[in-house]
Design a protein around this motif. Structure first.
Motif, mmCIF file in Angstrom:
data_model
loop_
_atom_site.group_PDB
_atom_site.id
_atom_site.type_symbol
_atom_site.label_atom_id
_atom_site.label_comp_id
_atom_site.label_asym_id
_atom_site.label_seq_id
_atom_site.Cartn_x
_atom_site.Cartn_y
_atom_site.Cartn_z
ATOM 1 N N LYS A 16 0.835 -1.206 0.000
ATOM 2 C CA LYS A 16 0.000 0.000 0.000
ATOM 3 C C LYS A 16 0.869 1.255 0.000
ATOM 4 O O LYS A 16 0.552 2.243 -0.664
ATOM 5 C CB LYS A 16 -0.944 -0.013 1.205
ATOM 6 N N VAL A 17 1.943 1.212 0.744
ATOM 7 C CA VAL A 17 2.882 2.340 0.753
ATOM 8 C C VAL A 17 3.442 2.556 -0.652
ATOM 9 O O VAL A 17 3.473 3.683 -1.170
ATOM 10 C CB VAL A 17 4.031 2.095 1.748
ATOM 11 N N LEU A 18 3.839 1.460 -1.270
ATOM 12 C CA LEU A 18 4.458 1.593 -2.599
ATOM 13 C C LEU A 18 3.432 2.029 -3.650
ATOM 14 O O LEU A 18 3.790 2.727 -4.598
ATOM 15 C CB LEU A 18 5.141 0.282 -2.997
ATOM 16 N N GLU A 56 8.666 -1.080 -9.074
ATOM 17 C CA GLU A 56 9.940 -0.404 -9.325
ATOM 18 C C GLU A 56 10.458 0.324 -8.081
ATOM 19 O O GLU A 56 11.492 0.981 -8.131
ATOM 20 C CB GLU A 56 9.771 0.595 -10.469
ATOM 21 N N LEU A 57 9.697 0.209 -6.978
ATOM 22 C CA LEU A 57 10.051 0.955 -5.766
ATOM 23 C C LEU A 57 10.275 0.003 -4.598
ATOM 24 O O LEU A 57 9.848 -1.146 -4.625
ATOM 25 C CB LEU A 57 8.919 1.933 -5.423
ATOM 26 N N ASN A 58 10.930 0.518 -3.593
ATOM 27 C CA ASN A 58 11.158 -0.279 -2.387
ATOM 28 C C ASN A 58 11.258 0.671 -1.193
ATOM 29 O O ASN A 58 11.375 1.889 -1.365
ATOM 30 C CB ASN A 58 12.447 -1.107 -2.534
ATOM 31 N N VAL A 94 12.682 4.212 -2.156
ATOM 32 C CA VAL A 94 13.806 4.280 -3.093
ATOM 33 C C VAL A 94 13.424 3.627 -4.422
ATOM 34 O O VAL A 94 12.503 2.810 -4.495
ATOM 35 C CB VAL A 94 15.062 3.575 -2.528
ATOM 36 N N GLU A 95 14.146 4.046 -5.439
ATOM 37 C CA GLU A 95 13.994 3.448 -6.759
ATOM 38 C C GLU A 95 15.303 2.692 -6.995
ATOM 39 O O GLU A 95 16.314 3.289 -7.381
ATOM 40 C CB GLU A 95 13.784 4.564 -7.791
#
Lengths: 763, 763
Positions: A549-551, A564-566, A573-574
């Motif tokens: 949900k955050v991403l 593509e995110l973490n 970050v990407e």
């Protein structure tokens, strides 16, 4: 896997609260005008109640209620802390009333008083007049199934709760064809958990008619159900709150005092009533570990290959069924995925006697079984003149073994490595040669024993667990789990898992340690060494859902895809670019306050774990035996565990220290003693019951072989109970090595050791 | 819609708890060794603090801490209970320190003491020595913006917090072209909420460093945020618990005592400290209703068509901004979707003075505006010789009207029907003819006034609400909402909505009335009459989600599609066949215990309500005026509301009774009085402040015109604040009818009425 928080020795989340005395246990919760409940206990171990006169007690000033069985619902219920089963055949034995109408063990409650204070309650108890018809008592399980034995429950005139067993392969064939058949008998004693915090609870009825129970329990959601069943109330009308717990070890995986506490409150129009047991009461009126009598017939090839084993087991279940035959079946099941027998037959009998009811206790029947089995194997190795280690290594199952009965798969098998490590730690090869030839008063020896254990109860029982996570505006989270911290450190382990998934430090995970069945996600509780494995899966699932949900928020903000995110170190970050997109706090804030997309991030999940992971381990022990006095001193002891990934090495070491300490008492000193005529418990206090103290405890060594298991959310397997299984037989085998004397009965206390040495001619 | 539970007069869920005294308010929560916090208050209304000597106070035995502004974070913060805005320009004015470094109103705290008991704390306060530089005081808003007025906050040397206004159409053109222009001035007084429960809180720090605050608040999630801001702590480190509340009326939609309570606890290493205000303190150091001075210029056609209105409003905001200009803007916004003006111009000034800070109070500026507007309209009708009802009816907007400024749509418009009903109830036509011609001492008259109000704050502020439902094994549920029961009955309304959706009786919905920001779904709180409308949408969403999950279980069991099933009276039914499939309990049990599909049913949802619903209503009142004494007695009063679907008629009637009672005081007796020289509040107690008692209160009639609104989850619109808006002008207009005297200032207490009658020559 390269974990950042999982696998590190994070201090317990509750460490400061506990050492400063600020952690609130059941006794620390207060209600205005709390009344005190006390019970009157039978002075006989077996008796019919002919009459009870409570009139004088009721008339005493300050007495608010006096209750006997007649005042309570006549609904028989089961107390074992198992998840409810929709199949009637799979349920626990319902053999108990809230207050009994017949005495089945010494000290059984026959009436209860609710009074304004403890002194008044005690005085009122003395005013209750009970007329008993005293019946003969049977305390030994073998005696209880003899013709003409006293009948304890009329529903089971043979005193047998169950004799259901199991088997694989053709045991008759193996025993018939084998080069060698070894036979022996092993006996274990009744012992008690001796958790520091006694059972304590209080209950009151809310103005809307709902019952609230605050109790020291491992299983709040099960307490809710069983109190509902016992009182004939809809389960949803009951709310159970579990505060900090000072140990349970299975004794609080049973619904012992809560139905009566609730009934006490109902007897005074729902006013708050506290019912707390003294240590003396805990010994007799809670649960004990099943004493077992094993009879082994084992088929072995002359080159030392185990072929088949035929096990008979007479189990002393005491006066009520409680966990009864489940423990018996656990004893007969969990050793299977260890040695490569072609045939196993397990023929148990779980038997009512007039001693305190046996229930769950750390290891759940398995320490008894492994004391017998691993002692027996050492005897066989000795007969074959084989090294005990080599003999076992030759017979171990292999990875990918499928337990034919449970279908559980051995996905990871670190036991051979554990054995190797244990040998090194104790310097096995050298000491096996050096010791074992002493003839003097002081003799040294080394011994070892292996074990296998499960992670949870699958496929025997439901393995449901829930977790809920609420993310705050600063990116920190609350973690709500139905699984219970009872001292073992599970809250800390779950916080580590959450922090790991969410890319935040541990101090940003706020674990709600108090369970409240009204709002806490459902979980069956703390038992069967299931929590890290089963609840750990729910925690990971909840954390992953929050992360996703955050991403998704971050993806909408950046135009990227969530994949593509973490989240790393509280930053979005990407990874491709090695770039920081924004802070986690930015996203958390937007999740609350974005005018278009506001949707505070939570996850409210559950798992139904239809899997198990087999854990392994070994104990290596060195003893020094003082032959003339019969005193056995453990000089060195090492537990080496294959519990998959270790979530928190410091806590894991703590589990080993606690479990081995408990096993030392089991091996060397602890036993509950009963008067054969009256059934009276003779040593229900911590002076006469010889619990190990820190002075009796050697330095305990621990080591871990971390083979991640595919079924664990982080590769973890069980550990909690495992630690207490193999020390007793390892010590017994070390004594065998030191003295040549095979002890087949626990505990090996000086009196028994002295007698045996005399019998064997050593003195 | 044909509802079963919604729309019925279910008794309050907390009725028994409250009447038996078992409902726990903030003061009923206990912690061991709770310390007591008290504050030292300035004896001046405006002063610089030159020095404070706390040494003697600190030396007193039993004093644990003495704190002044210097000991606290110098972070200015805003106290208004609004959701945080991500846009800095949309945030409240940050003009406050936890303890001030300059006195701006009489009684402002300048130091605080934490002691072992109240007596010690009081004694310590007397030992604190403060040296003041006394400054001139200004208490009237008009005076405060005059040249040379004392400057209260150096950041705003003109004492104007904001003069942002708004408008639609071309007011100059309308005023220039109109047949008639009516001008008048209206003045309202500073009044106080007088909720029964004073502000009370306590705080302590958990061993893990997190702050817990138990407080009597309408807005637990906002308290959390603002305490975090004031103390410079991460918001996730703060946990706020809201117990039962004894009324707030907006005064607890402000973060008044919590930052100081938390600071008190921090000053004693996190030990628990209670800080509770006395009634005398509540009057001066919480919030009051804004006194306003309106100036109207209204363009009207000679046939009685309202064309344009130009409103100037000077708003007395007291010493701190609090809700300040929001209330002012609410006053200028919520009357718009009522009369069909071509042009409206609203030019307000929100002004600092040296009186207690004005904040949110039931109606949020709108009772002031409607007192002025509806009085003004009656004066115009009188001038035009038109019936006040007919005049208003001629000018009402129509359904589907779109408010040009907020873009809120009038989806339902029951006001004409309300007016019709009100006329009948009071027998308007007959009494208008009968009364109004008296010349004796006792004169009777009837009057009326309309109002419009919003349901929540959209589009001005975020309207987020969350609800979580947990289904128990018996099919009953817990409902967890972040929205707060503060006495208005929202818990009961939400339970009805849940029961309605789930097809269960109300007693199977267990509302978790205590909010705990750690686990309670996010909701901005109880204000703006938003809860039934906004939170009601979240509750419905959560209940529908649970229902769908139940039907999915049932569908799997039956092989039907979920859409083919329904829940009726705790049973799963197949409506096509009129057949009962199984009980709800069966499904609930399976959701817990099915070995394959176990997944306990919960929903954890939130809504971001991007909509509003305009509610309407009217008051009709009959008065008897005793001309020589100036005493106005309300003989009959009826509030008729268009609040869409009424969820609970009994509770709705209760809202009317409370709101009208509050309005009666506003109209006839209540006002806070301040000494012009010192700013001292002269009547900060319930003896001298003339709150209406039950002896002053006539039978209050209520009626509802239920036009379901498409935006409400069950067709509901706001009601809570609405009830207090129109009585004051209706009474004023009845007095006008009875005596011909137009009162343009509140309250119409005997002294003022007497003086006015003398001035007008009646006596």
């Amino acid at each position: 896997m390269d974990y950042k928080v999982v696998g590190t020795s994070v201090p317990r989340l509750d460490a400061v609260a506990k050492v400063t005395g600020r952690a609130k246990y059941a006794d620390d919760y207060l209600e205005r005008d709390m009344l005190i409940g006390k019970v009157l206990r039978s002075p006989y171990g077996h008796a019919n109640i002919k009459s009870i006169d409570t009139s004088e007690a009721k008339a005493l000033e300050g007495v608010e209620a006096v209750i006997t069985s007649k005042d309570l619902p006549q609904i028989k219920f089961a107390t074992a802390g198992h998840p409810w089963s929709l199949e009637p055949g799979h349920r626990d034995v319902e053999d108990r009333l809230i207050i009994t109408d017949k005495v089945r063990f010494w000290g059984e409650p026959v009436a209860a008083v609710v009074a304004v204070d403890e002194i008044t309650a005690e005085r009122a108890l003395k005013l209750i007049k009970v007329e008993y018809e005293v019946l003969p008592v049977v305390i030994d399980q073998s005696d209880a199934i003899k013709e003409g034995a006293p009948i304890i429950h009329s529903e089971r005139p043979d005193n047998i709760i169950s004799s259901f067993g199991n088997g694989v392969g053709d045991i008759e064939k193996e025993l018939g064809q084998a080069d060698l058949v070894f036979s022996n008998e092993f006996i274990t004693s009744t012992v008690q958990h001796c958790h520091i915090e006694n059972h304590s609870a209080y209950a009151y009825v809310e103005p809307d008619g709902r019952m609230t129970i605050v109790t020291s329990t491992q299983i709040p959601h099960i307490v809710r159900r069983i109190v509902g069943q016992a009182l004939g109330m809809p389960w949803g009308q009951i709310k159970v709150i579990k505060p900090y717990i000072g140990g349970g070890f299975g004794n609080k995986q049973d619904v012992v005092i809560e139905p009566l506490t609730a009934a006490m409150s109902l007897s005074v129009d729902g006013r708050p009533v506290r019912y707390a047991l003294t240590r003396e009461e805990v010994f007799i009126d809670t649960r004990v570990r099943h004493a077992m009598k094993f009879n082994f017939n084992t088929a072995v090839s002359k080159d030392g290959k185990l072929l088949g084993i035929d096990i008979k087991n007479l189990v002393n279940n005491g006066a009520y069924a409680s966990h009864g035959h489940s423990v018996t079946m656990s004893a007969g099941s969990k050793f299977r995925p260890l040695y490569d027998f072609k045939a196993i037959k397990y023929s148990p009998k779980t038997i009512y006697t007039n001693i305190p009811a046996a229930g769950a206790m750390r290891g759940y029947g398995v320490p008894q079984m492994f004391f017998a089995l691993e002692s027996h194997l050492d005897d066989i190795a000795k007969s074959l003149n084989m090294d005990p280690v080599g003999f076992r290594m030759k017979n171990l199952i292999k990875q990918d073994y499928v337990d034919p009965s449970s279908k559980n798969v051995v996905r990871s098998f670190g036991l051979p490595e554990c054995i190797k490590k244990g040998k090194e730690l104790i310097n096995w090869d050298e000491k096996r040669k050096l010791y074992g030839h002493d003839t003097g008063n002081i003799r040294r020896g080394v011994g070892m024993a292996c074990f296998s254990y499960f992670s949870g109860t699958y496929p025997v029982a439901l393995e449901a667990a829930g977790a809920r996570i609420v993310m705050n505006q600063d990116g920190s989270v609350q973690l709500q789990i139905g699984a219970t911290e009872i001292g073992q450190g599970s809250d800390t382990a779950f916080a580590q898992m959450t922090a790991e998934v969410l890319g935040i430090p541990i101090n940003m995970v706020h674990v709600i340690s108090v369970q409240d069945t009204d709002v806490t996600p459902f979980d069956t509780g703390a038992y069967a060494s299931r929590q890290t494995f089963v609840t750990g899966a729910a925690v990971k699932k909840a954390a992953v859902e929050v992360k996703n949900k955050v991403l998704e928020f971050a993806a909408r903000k950046t135009g990227l895809e969530p994949e593509e995110l973490n989240i790393v170190d509280c930053k979005i970050v990407e990874p491709r670019r090695g770039a920081v997109v924004c802070s986690l706090e930015d996203i958390a804030m937007e999740s609350y306050y974005d005018r278009m997309y506001s949707c505070p991030i939570t996850s409210d999940t559950s798992v139904n774990m239809r899997n198990n992971a087999i854990a392994y381990g070994v104990t290596f022990a060195e003893v020094e035996v003082d032959v003339p006095t019969g005193k056995i001193e453990v000089k060195e002891i090492y537990n080496v565990h294959d519990s998959g990934t270790i979530i928190n090495p410091m806590l894991a070491e703590g589990q080993v220290h606690g479990g081995v300490s408990m096993a030392l008492g089991y091996a060397l000193s602890e036993q509950m003693l009963f008067d054969e005529k009256t059934g009276k418990t003779l040593n229900n206090n911590l002076l006469d019951y010889k619990l190990q103290t820190i002075m009796d405890t050697p330095a305990i060594g621990s080591a871990f072989v971390e083979v991640p298991d595919g079924a664990g959310s982080f590769g973890q397997k069980s550990l909690g109970e495992n630690t207490t299984i193999s020390p007793a037989p390892a010590i017994r085998n070390a004594v065998l090595h030191a003295t040549g004397v095979a002890f087949n009965r626990l505990p090996m206390n000086p009196q028994r050791v002295f007698e045996k040495f005399k019998e064997e001619g050593l003195i």
